[in-house]
Write a protein that holds these residues in place. Sequence first.
Motif, short mmCIF file in Angstrom:
data_model
loop_
_atom_site.label_atom_id
_atom_site.label_comp_id
_atom_site.label_asym_id
_atom_site.label_seq_id
_atom_site.Cartn_x
_atom_site.Cartn_y
_atom_site.Cartn_z
N VAL A 181 -15.76 7.92 6.91
CA VAL A 181 -15.47 6.56 6.42
C VAL A 181 -15.96 6.46 4.98
O VAL A 181 -17.14 6.69 4.70
CB VAL A 181 -16.14 5.47 7.29
CG1 VAL A 181 -15.87 4.09 6.68
CG2 VAL A 181 -15.63 5.54 8.72
N ARG A 182 -15.01 6.13 4.11
CA ARG A 182 -15.32 6.00 2.70
C ARG A 182 -14.98 4.59 2.24
O ARG A 182 -13.96 4.03 2.67
CB ARG A 182 -14.50 7.01 1.89
CG ARG A 182 -15.01 7.26 0.49
CD ARG A 182 -14.16 8.27 -0.22
NE ARG A 182 -14.71 8.67 -1.51
CZ ARG A 182 -14.04 9.29 -2.45
NH1 ARG A 182 -12.79 9.60 -2.25
NH2 ARG A 182 -14.61 9.62 -3.60
N GLY A 183 -15.80 4.03 1.42
CA GLY A 183 -15.56 2.68 0.92
C GLY A 183 -15.73 2.63 -0.58
O GLY A 183 -16.17 3.58 -1.22
N ARG A 184 -15.35 1.49 -1.14
CA ARG A 184 -15.47 1.32 -2.58
C ARG A 184 -16.16 0.00 -2.88
O ARG A 184 -16.00 -0.98 -2.14
CB ARG A 184 -14.11 1.38 -3.26
CG ARG A 184 -13.20 0.20 -2.96
CD ARG A 184 -11.93 0.29 -3.76
NE ARG A 184 -11.10 -0.90 -3.57
CZ ARG A 184 -9.93 -1.11 -4.17
NH1 ARG A 184 -9.45 -0.19 -4.97
NH2 ARG A 184 -9.26 -2.22 -3.98
N ILE A 185 -16.93 0.02 -3.95
CA ILE A 185 -17.65 -1.17 -4.40
C ILE A 185 -17.16 -1.47 -5.80
O ILE A 185 -17.27 -0.61 -6.70
CB ILE A 185 -19.17 -0.94 -4.40
CG1 ILE A 185 -19.64 -0.49 -3.01
CG2 ILE A 185 -19.90 -2.19 -4.84
CD1 ILE A 185 -21.13 -0.13 -2.98
N GLU B 258 -4.59 0.11 7.34
CA GLU B 258 -3.37 0.85 7.04
C GLU B 258 -3.60 1.85 5.91
O GLU B 258 -3.13 2.99 5.97
CB GLU B 258 -2.25 -0.11 6.64
CG GLU B 258 -1.80 -1.01 7.77
CD GLU B 258 -0.67 -1.93 7.35
OE1 GLU B 258 -0.20 -2.68 8.20
OE2 GLU B 258 -0.28 -1.87 6.16
N LYS B 259 -4.32 1.43 4.90
CA LYS B 259 -4.62 2.32 3.78
C LYS B 259 -5.92 3.08 3.97
O LYS B 259 -6.29 3.91 3.14
CB LYS B 259 -4.68 1.52 2.47
CG LYS B 259 -3.36 0.87 2.09
CD LYS B 259 -3.48 0.13 0.77
CE LYS B 259 -2.15 -0.51 0.39
NZ LYS B 259 -2.25 -1.25 -0.89
N GLY B 260 -6.63 2.77 5.05
CA GLY B 260 -7.90 3.44 5.30
C GLY B 260 -8.94 3.13 4.25
O GLY B 260 -9.70 4.01 3.85
N ARG B 261 -8.98 1.87 3.80
CA ARG B 261 -9.87 1.50 2.71
C ARG B 261 -10.80 0.37 3.13
O ARG B 261 -10.40 -0.54 3.87
CB ARG B 261 -9.05 1.05 1.49
CG ARG B 261 -9.85 0.93 0.22
CD ARG B 261 -8.93 0.64 -0.95
NE ARG B 261 -8.27 -0.64 -0.81
CZ ARG B 261 -7.23 -1.04 -1.54
NH1 ARG B 261 -6.72 -0.21 -2.42
NH2 ARG B 261 -6.70 -2.22 -1.38
N VAL B 262 -12.04 0.48 2.68
CA VAL B 262 -13.05 -0.54 2.98
C VAL B 262 -13.61 -1.03 1.66
O VAL B 262 -14.07 -0.24 0.83
CB VAL B 262 -14.18 0.04 3.86
CG1 VAL B 262 -15.20 -1.03 4.16
CG2 VAL B 262 -13.61 0.63 5.14
#
Length: 1792
Positions: free
Chosen positions: A1043-1047, A1082-1086
Amino acid sequence: MAAQKRKEGPNGSAASKSTKPAADARPPKRAKADDAEKDGDRKKAKNTKQQTTSPAKPPATALVTKEEAPLFPRGGGSILTPLEQKQISIQAKQDVLFEEQSASKKKKDVSTKRKRRKSHADEADKKLAKDEDAVKVESLNFKRLVQGSLVLGAVCAINPLDVAVALPNNLVGHVPITGISAPLTQRLQASAEKDDEEEESEDEGADDVDLNTLFRMGQYVRAYVTSTLDETTPGKARRHIGLSLEPFLANTGIVEQDVVENCTLMAAVVSVEDHGFVMDIGISESSLKGFLPRKQLDKNIPEDTLQPGSVLLCTVTGKAAGGKVVQLSTLSDRLGNPKNAPSSATTIGSYLPGTAADVLVSEVSQHGVIGKVMGHLDVTADLVHSGAGPDGVDIIDKYKVGSRIKARIICTFPAAKLPKLGISLLPHVLTLKPKTSSNDGQETLPTQILAHSAIVDKCTVQRVEPGIGLVKDGKVDTLFETSGPYKVGSIHPGRVVGYNSFDGMFLLSFEKSVLEQPFLRIEDIPVGAVVPGVVEKLVVNQDGLGGLIVKIADGISGLVPEIHLSDVRLQHPEKKFREGMKVKARVLSTNPARHQLRLTLKKTLVNSDAPAIKSYDELAVGLKAPATVVNVLQHGAIVQFYGRLRGFLPVSEMSEAYIQDPKEHFRVGQTVTTYVLGFDPEASRLIVSCKDPSAFGIEKQKALQNLQIGDLVSAKVTQKTEDDIFVELTDSSLKAILPVAHLTDKSVSKTQSALKKIHVNQTLSELVVLEKNETRRSITLSHKPSLVQASKEGKLLKSVNDARVGDMVPGFVRNITLTAVFVQFAGNLTALLPKTKLPRDVQDKPNFGMFKSQSIVVQITSIDHDLGRIFVAIPSVVEEQTKKVEKPAKPVEKALNAVDEAVTSIEDLAIGKLTKARVKSVKETQLNVQLADNIQGRIDVSQIFDKWDDIPDSRKPLKRFKQNDIVPVRVLGIHDARNHRFLPITHRSTHSVLELSAKPSDLTADAPSDPLSLDDIQVGSKHLAFVNNVASNYLWVNLSPNVRGRISAMEASDDLSKLANLEKSFPVGCALQVRVVAVDKEKGRVDLSARDPNSENQLSWDKIQQGLVLPGKVTKVNDRQVLVKLSALVAGPVYLADLADDFDEANPLSHSKNEIVRVAIVEVDQSNKRLRLSMRPSRVLNSSLPVKDKEVTKSTKLEVGEIIRGFVKNVSDKGLFVSLGGDVVAMVKIKNLSDSYLKDWKEHFQVDQLVKGRIISVADGRIEMDLRPSVVEKDYVPLITINDLKEGQIVTGKVRKVEEFGAFIAIDGSANLSGLCHRSEMADRNVKDARTLYNEGDRVKARVLKVDLDTKRINMGLKPSYFKDDEDADEMDIDSEDEDAGAAVNGQEDSEDEEMSNAGGVVLEVGSDDEDDEEDDEQQDSDIEMGDGPAEGLTGLDAGGFDWTAEGLDADEKADADAADLPVKKTKKRRESRGIVDKTAELDINGPQTSSDYERLLLGQPDSSELWIAYMASQMQVNDVASARQVAERALKTINIKEEAEKLNVWTAYLNLEVAYGTEETVEEVFKRACTYNDDLEIHERLASIYIQSGKHKEADDLFEKTLKKYGSKSTNVWINYAHFLHTVAGQPDRARNLLRRAMQVLNNPGNGSGTAHMYALLVPKFAALEFRSPNGDREQGRTLFEGLLASFPKRFDLWNQLLDLETSAREPDVAVIRDLFERGTKVKGLKPKQAKAWFRRWAKWEEEKGDAKSRQRVSALAQEWAREAAAMKGQQPGQQKGGEEEGSEGEEDEE
């Protein structure tokens, strides 16, 4: 002609002597002629007494016995017996003896000779005929070479536009490019027609056809002589042999039956086929074609030279296709074999130059060999081509009379009386190969042994031939073989002056002048040589002296261009140079093909000791050489060395100091000292520098030494070009180059987009050092993310020693060939990627689907350390090839030295297994561990800590782990090291390692085995995150291995200081406490946030308050503003006035995109969602900081007289608009811009320019400024206003305007105030005309008589009596014309005449005139008194502030017009009426006539489109299109933006103008702009209408099609308008009908939101109406359309009425159809009574007009019947309904 003579030869009337013995064998019909010749021979033999007639009889007898033998035997056999051959030899000797005797007889007495001639006339005639018919050995020379000659030659030179051919006997001919073949000429014409715009030069004309690819040196060809003189040059024609190789000329004389085996033909390639080449052989009057099979193509002829149009000398091998196709061959063993003669030839036409022949020798002498072909065709070999000359062969001993020899025909003699051919016996001509000589046992060309112009010290004379002139000297008149200086055996020095490749002979000269001459040809002159010369001519052009022609040797002159005359620019070069002057020059370049030579006289070049660099082979990095500047560009200069070598001098390398404009420091022709920085011969690229390498400081040298390949650096952009970005390293100030292709890993278009975002002075970070060259001090960088990441991870490949087989390494494509791709890494390391190692789907694509500098990841397959070679492959291809190899099942792999003894094999490590691992290395984001020697694993940093408190150091969470630590772990799955993906345990491969967890919560037995996944994450939940990557806008973090996320940068911290440098504040691996903001599965983005959860939620418009200081991110920067984003919903601009407290420091470009800044909210407009932000330090940091330019807001009170600075917001025709801050704008009128006169004042101001001014008015909230230095810099005195004036006050001023009734005076020092002095107040006596006293511009002193504040009018007086008590009265001068006139100040006139229309401000015209009194004044002449009349009804303007409606400018006009409305006082004395002309009234009566009239009217009506359009029309009346365009542009800028209709009218007029007078480009430009500012569809429709009105139907049609594509699905009007155009204008009703079907398909689309029925009912009536009304329509078509409609909508009575309207209004209405329509309408089911009533009423009315009584009764009856039926259906009483209906009917009749 030659062919005819040669073909008639066998049957000619005068045969040669050698054929006489065989005369009896000829056909019977020539018997008489043969007998006559035979008798002649017998008489001659008798006279000479050398033999009797008896020996001639046996041959005759023998010939008779052979009468049946063929005339031309096959196989080269002879029809002559040995006896006949001997007779020929005896006869030849008799001819020689006879000639000697004839010569001796000529010496006898003349009278005796005359008697003898008279007595023997017949015998003399016979002797003369014999002399003429004798065969002589004649060499081919210029005189014997005539037009029509055929000659064999060898190509000796190939020029751009012609081919030089070496001919026999030292002749040279030239074949022009248009004389080679017809297909080649067609290619040239097609190439020339491609570019009609610019005329191509001679060089450019042959660019598409390169003769070097069509011919080869030494190639043998047969040529046709087209001319022998060059008459193109003026004056006397010079010798020039023109040739043609076109087959129809080169094969002249041969007909279809002459084409036999082994004959030769010139053939031109027509087309290239699979199995061979289709050839054109040009046989006249024949359809024969040639074909050259590929197998018959000689190996020495490259296939690529056989292009359409190329020509070859071929030999015939046979015929095919029923004799219609000639089979050809160029094989050397066939074409060059002298034995292959055309033995099957039936005529001599088969023997053309180039063909081998079997020759019977008939005579041999020291001058050559004579022979016959086919028994009767004479051939000769001269001294050269018999071998006697060059080879020294004793031909008398070698060739015997009667013997047969092999020869090759080389020329024809068309001028000879009898057919005769020239042959060659030289071996190299026989074999059609170049002549070679033996040199050290190897066969080489003679020119390689002895070069042209070479001097031979010892030349021995072996033979002397005076007639040929082998040896020639200017002082020798005759040559003797046994005496003289050039006798046989003498030795002389000689010089090679030429070589004829066909003859195989050198040409020498013994002349002393030739031996001493330094150069004979331009080819002999070395480039860079210093040569003496003499000025031969001065080249003069329109600019003066354009250069010099300098002679350096006989026949060799060179050009010295103007820029090379001297090192400095000469003002008068013609005074320095003169003809005959000796100079020393240096050779710049040579062009032998064009016979051109360029020289220089520059002392710096002539006296330079530096090597003359001519090619890339002589270059070396750091080489110092002088060069000449030939072009100066904005980003550098082009410099030229010697030859054609040129280099580029970048502006950054011109000087150590910064150079902004190279043209200020360099000029064309300047000589500079350069140093080679780098070069690429393949790309023809050379970079040089003017910087001395020795000036490279020690610090920079150390910095360059310390800089390593693979280092990551930051650099500042100094210059941008299309290919490279020049940067300067921030730490060391070293110069470097960043290729544009290395900006991204993406496509070329993405790279170009990235280039546009980079600007000068921008700092780029994370640049990896790709190449470094300390010698040339060059550094190459890369910004490719793949290479940067590889450098960070230590995987960047720098040398062969770093490479390991199986490693996957990133690189980029360096070059692409047909068989492989070269992949480059760092340090100029290159690997080979073969075509077989590429995926199959790309192997057939051009360039394998790749492009240069493309990023690529490859796998190393093999390494050759000895040669330093690396072979790579695409990883997917390696895997596929590995899968194909069947491998036996591997046994279960055992664990070696397992950390946990319980683990014996890898099968024991299942998911969830608890075990132990040993730490091998500690990285920022993971621990690399070993479970056994052969089992690797990793522990992601997110799988080590359960809580924030467990992390000892948030910046380095893994700091406490050391190598070889044993940690308990839990198996989670597999981690793929190639793509960093988390996989299940079943996906184990060679690239995978075990994914482990060391979390305390995961080490319990009942812990879940799966790590955190995307499905487990909820919005608002909190997690631990670890930074994985830092981008410019975001922090990328890991919550778990998968799990990868962006800040967002704005959400990274509450501490604004940390956001300035994300990379420094949040290093890779650091820990953060985050909360989930959004999840996109859907985009796998957090999306995450690291800000304090207790702080306020996301900033929104309802939470914004004035005065807040907030952090923001810069999203856009331009030269006017900085756009700052405060949150996802809120953003605002920071204008120039809000960037700094000192406007001098306000520079938006000092900020960069994605920069985090602190801003203050100055103003908020929540309704319109507009913000005004400020970056002023006094706002965002400390309010006590010094402020040079105060902040101006809407609430700021500006005082008159206050000095303030601002930025120009707009430059208009009325003046400047200056932004003081936010929406506060001040106006500066034109007159207040400067104290001095500015002719083009707009050129002195531009948008965003900083200006300083004084506030002069703040009335009505409109601020006005004055920028004049006299007002701004000095103590300011407020201007006089109308409120400051008092009655009786004395003022000075200037007469602004004079009329008959008075003068207008502008008051000095006022706010543009003007007053009126009536003529009654000008003098103490009566003044009839004020114009007799004053002129415009006069300076005067006046007394204020009356000030009317209500009407804002001022009355003034100039009577001298007003100033008697004034102390300054004695200083006043009385006007010379009338002592009673008013006073003028100092008698001076102001040079500046201020026009009313140019005043620019509020003009107050003060007077007390009345309209009624003015009428009396016009009727009678009377004395007028000022100021007594009433002032009711007069209106004035405000005295202060700027008039935004421009009505103040109209006040001048009103004052002038009202000046006639003065109050009058009637007197008793009546005088003759004198009309007063009101000039301003002419404008109202006649309308505007001139540009000034329009300008005056526009000041009052700036928003009137009618006036602007009339102004444009007035300009077009004088055909001034440019001025009309300017008026249109002014109108669009001036008309208020709210006046949309007015602007639209101007746009329409503008389009009309461009359609009528402009081009397609101007129409398109205006059209696009109009669509931008107006309704797009409206503009489309208006332009279509304009096209139709202008008669441009094609353009209208095209525009309609475009409109349909754009708006066809949204509007029905576009379809109807198009159909109307096609029907009525274009006359194409069929297209209009097809349009209806298209419209229904488009409009019935469900996405359009309209139902099918609705669109059908809307469109069909319109199209049907066109069928009725259009002159091209079909009424039946319209009825059909309506019938379909009525069938679908029978109750739609509006449709019935429409059809009825169309039928009744038709040109010829059909009464029957109309009645039928009325009747059908009454039968519609569900017809309502109201509709029926209207319908019957209309029917009755129509019948009243068109019908008769019977028809009207029928209508009434039908109406009553319908009423009864309707009543019955409703169940009502018939009587009631009927009565009601009858009443209605009666009412209808009454109405009718």
